[in-house]
Scaffold this active site. Sequence first.
Site, mmCIF file in Angstrom:
data_model
loop_
_atom_site.group_PDB
_atom_site.id
_atom_site.type_symbol
_atom_site.label_atom_id
_atom_site.label_comp_id
_atom_site.label_asym_id
_atom_site.label_seq_id
_atom_site.Cartn_x
_atom_site.Cartn_y
_atom_site.Cartn_z
ATOM 1 N N ASP A 214 5.532 -7.316 -0.365
ATOM 2 C CA ASP A 214 5.929 -6.034 -0.933
ATOM 3 C C ASP A 214 6.290 -5.019 0.133
ATOM 4 O OD1 ASP A 214 6.335 -4.277 -3.148
ATOM 5 O OD2 ASP A 214 4.387 -3.355 -2.775
ATOM 6 N N SER A 238 8.397 0.414 -6.446
ATOM 7 C CA SER A 238 8.530 -0.950 -6.969
ATOM 8 C C SER A 238 8.342 -0.927 -8.478
ATOM 9 C CB SER A 238 7.496 -1.874 -6.331
ATOM 10 O OG SER A 238 7.634 -1.919 -4.931
ATOM 11 N N GLN A 288 12.384 -8.826 -6.421
ATOM 12 C CA GLN A 288 11.782 -7.536 -6.760
ATOM 13 C C GLN A 288 12.876 -6.565 -7.165
ATOM 14 O OE1 GLN A 288 9.959 -4.578 -3.786
ATOM 15 N NE2 GLN A 288 8.142 -5.514 -4.682
#
Length: 296
Positions: A214, A238, A288
Amino acid sequence: MTDQTPEPALPRADDAMTPILTVERIEDNFFRGRETPNGKGRMFGGQVLGQALMAAANTVEGDRLNHSLHAYFMRPGDATLPVLYRVERDMDGRSFNTRRVIAIQNGQPILNLAASFQVQEEGFSHTDPFPENIPEPEDLLNEHQLAEKYSDQVPGMLARFLEWDRPVEIRPCSLIPPYDMTPPEGETYRWIRANAPMPDDQALHRAAMVYTSDMGLIGAALAKHEVGFFTEGMRVASLDHATWIHGDLRMDDWLLYCMDSPWSGGGRGLTGGRVFTRDGRLVATIAQEGMIRRKL
C-alpha cells in the site's frame, strides 16, 4: 544506475514489522491490533490490511496460506488507537478456506476484507519474466538518503512524513516526485524490504508484503499527471485493494515492486503492481484504486 556512488546504507533497525502486524485474540473470532507506534493522525491503510489478514490467518488451521485478498477502505483509521477485527469463517473446504474480516474503530467499520487460503500443491505453472535492466538495491539510495541529497526539493509535509520510523526500507530505481516530475512511461520500480530480519513465519511475511504494497502505489497514477502525494492541493486516499500471492516470499530480503497506472478519471486512479523476488520469481500481483483530487 544512479549517477553517483551512494552513501553507506543506514543500519538495519530492530524488527518493527512483527509487532505492528501481530494481533491479539480476545475472543474466538475477535482480535485486537495495536495502534501505530508513535503514530498520530490517520492510520496507514497498509497496517489495517496487514493486521486484518493476520486476524483471518489466525482462524485457519494447518499449512494453508493466503493466496488472495480483496478489501475496501471505508473510513480513515486513527493511528493512536487499536483496531478491533471481527472474523467470519465463511467456508472451510478440502483445499480452500475463505474468511471475511471487519476492522472496527470507535464502533464503526473502517475496512472490510475477504481472504482466501489454500493448501500448498503443485500444478500448471507459468509466470511473467523479471524486468530487464534493473539496478541492484546496493547501488541505490533509500528514501532518507534521497531526501538528504535533494533537500532543496523536499516540501515540509514530505520531510515530516519521512521522520516516521517506518518498518520498511524503500529504494526507488529512478527518481520520482517530488525529485522528478516527468510522467513515467510504463512501469516504475522500487526495491522493498523490512528493516530487520523477521521470524520464519510465512503468514507473517505475506502480511508484511501486503502492508508494504500500500506504500506509494497510488503514486503511479499521480505521476502520470506530473503531481505527487505532497503536491499542493492534492487529496489522495486508497479506496480498495486486491492482492494475489503466488508463492512463498521473505519480506526481510529484497523484493522488486513494479508499479503502473493504466487509467485515471472521475477523481479516481487505477494502479497495478507486481512483486518479484531477487532471484526472479513473480510472487504477487496487486491492484488498487484510489481517490485522486486536486483542490487549489
